[in-house]
Design an enzyme around this catalytic site. Structure first.
Site, short mmCIF file in Angstrom:
data_model
loop_
_atom_site.label_atom_id
_atom_site.label_comp_id
_atom_site.label_asym_id
_atom_site.label_seq_id
_atom_site.Cartn_x
_atom_site.Cartn_y
_atom_site.Cartn_z
N PRO A 155 -1.53 12.66 -11.88
CA PRO A 155 -0.13 12.50 -11.61
C PRO A 155 0.21 11.66 -10.62
CG PRO A 155 -0.93 14.85 -11.19
CD PRO A 155 -2.10 14.06 -11.83
N ASP B 168 1.99 14.55 0.20
CA ASP B 168 1.18 15.50 0.19
C ASP B 168 0.61 15.45 -1.31
OD1 ASP B 168 -0.64 17.55 0.38
OD2 ASP B 168 0.74 19.20 0.61
N ASP C 187 8.24 17.62 -6.63
CA ASP C 187 6.59 17.87 -7.15
C ASP C 187 6.52 17.90 -8.71
OD1 ASP C 187 3.75 19.25 -6.18
OD2 ASP C 187 4.15 19.25 -8.19
N1 SPD Z 1 -2.64 18.99 -1.14
C1 SPD Z 1 -3.53 17.82 -1.69
C2 SPD Z 1 -4.59 17.79 -0.75
C3 SPD Z 1 -5.56 17.34 -1.70
C4 SPD Z 1 -7.00 17.24 -0.94
N2 SPD Z 1 -8.09 17.24 -1.88
C5 SPD Z 1 -9.26 17.41 -1.09
C6 SPD Z 1 -10.50 17.20 -2.19
C7 SPD Z 1 -11.67 17.21 -1.50
N3 SPD Z 1 -12.82 17.00 -2.24
#
Ligand code: SPD
Length: 312
Positions: free
Chosen positions: A169, A160, A110
């Protein structure tokens, strides 16, 4: 009933003319890191919530839905994976779910250490101690550079990442070139899965483009989805494999594999959920089938930064 209410709101734009409003009790912290603006808000319905660049990420109340859906289908399909690579996942909750499995090594890469530290301080139960697990290695750095410079292969790779916002990023981590490198780092029988944005009818273009891009690289690609209340959207994931098909895993087989691993206390995922999330409605199937966009380094998928509003 208490009449106390300070009427503060967090408005998250779903698309430029649709939004979801969270009533919030207070803002716990706002930090401009080297890469993004990180905030932790406390909402009436969802408890503490992590927001990055105005996009919701995780909430105390419903984070298990997203994290179990992201991790377990891939881990169960890979069938007892030993080496796992996680791209992103700052809250530590994805790592937490990976470490429920008897893996030997889980590497998490990360870029934003400040977000990880904020989550450790304000949302420590999301990681649930996973950063201290001896099987886990945390690398602070760019996921693309890490994988391009590594020769190591993994049984499962999980992405993720935050949305590919302009200058954010994650903007270079949804391309055909990147997915080609991911494939080269999978062991035989390996599985890749990525969070793949909204599949709502008003907002599914990014998802279908990610699916179509992965199809240019992997022999088998499947979308799946689950409703995430905090996102106020049916949320998409794309799994890409060297041949294994999650749709062919029966409900019974998923439950048997979970039981054999001693993973019996999940709140969201089991055999029945597996069958449900891999079943796509006709309109989404048609949108995926009709998609022709291929995301490339010189044609990236970039989502415009959205306005966010927070105040009385
Ligand atoms: N862990 C990253 C998940 C990102 C999800 N974002 C959702 C945004 C909804 N508007």
């Amino acid at each position: 009933m208490s009449r106390a209410h300070n009427w503060q709101w967090f408005l998250e734009l779903v698309v430029p003319n649709e939004y979801h409003v969270h009533g919030i009790k207070r803002s716990l912290v706002v930090r401009e890191t080297q890469y993004q603006v990180a905030e932790i808000l406390e909402s009436y319905q969802f408890g503490k919530m992590l927001i990055l660049d105005g996009e919701s990420q995780s909430s105390e109340r419903d984070e298990y839905i997203y994290h179990e859906a992201l991790v377990h289908p891939a881990m169960i399909l890979a069938d007892n994976p030993k080496k796992v690579l996680l791209l992103g996942g700052g809250e530590g909750a994805t790592l937490r779910e990976i470490l429920r499995h008897p893996v030997e090594r889980a590497v998490m890469v990360d870029i934003d250490e400040e977000v990880i530290e904020l989550c450790k301080e304000y949302l420590p139960h999301l990681a649930g101690g996973s950063f201290n697990d001896p099987r886990a290695e945390l690398v602070i750095g760019d996921a693309r550079a890490y994988i391009e410079n590594s020769k190591e292969k993994f049984d499962v790779i999980i992405s993720d990442l935050t949305e590919p916002l302009e200058e954010g990023p994650a903007s270079k981590l949804f391309t055909k070139e990147f997915y080609t490198t991911i494939k080269e780092h999978l062991n035989e029988g390996g599985v890749f899965v990525t969070q793949a944005l909204s599949v709502s009818i008003i907002n599914n273009k990014a998802h279908t483009a990610i699916h179509n891009t992965l199809k240019q690289v992997f022999p088998l690609v499947r979308s799946y989805h689950t409703y995430v209340p905090m996102y106020d959207s049916d949320w998409g994931f794309v799994m890409a494999t060297l041949g294994k098909d999650p749709v062919k895993l029966s409900e019974e087989e998923v439950n048997t594999r979970l039981e054999k691993l001693g993973i019996i206390n999940l709140k969201y995922y089991d055999g029945e959920t597996h069958r449900a999330i891999f079943s796509l409605p006709k309109d989404l199937r048609n949108a995926i089938a009709g998609e022709t966009t291929v995301i490339e380094d010189n044609k990236p998928l970039l989502i415009a930064r959205r306005e966010r509003f927070f105040g009385a």
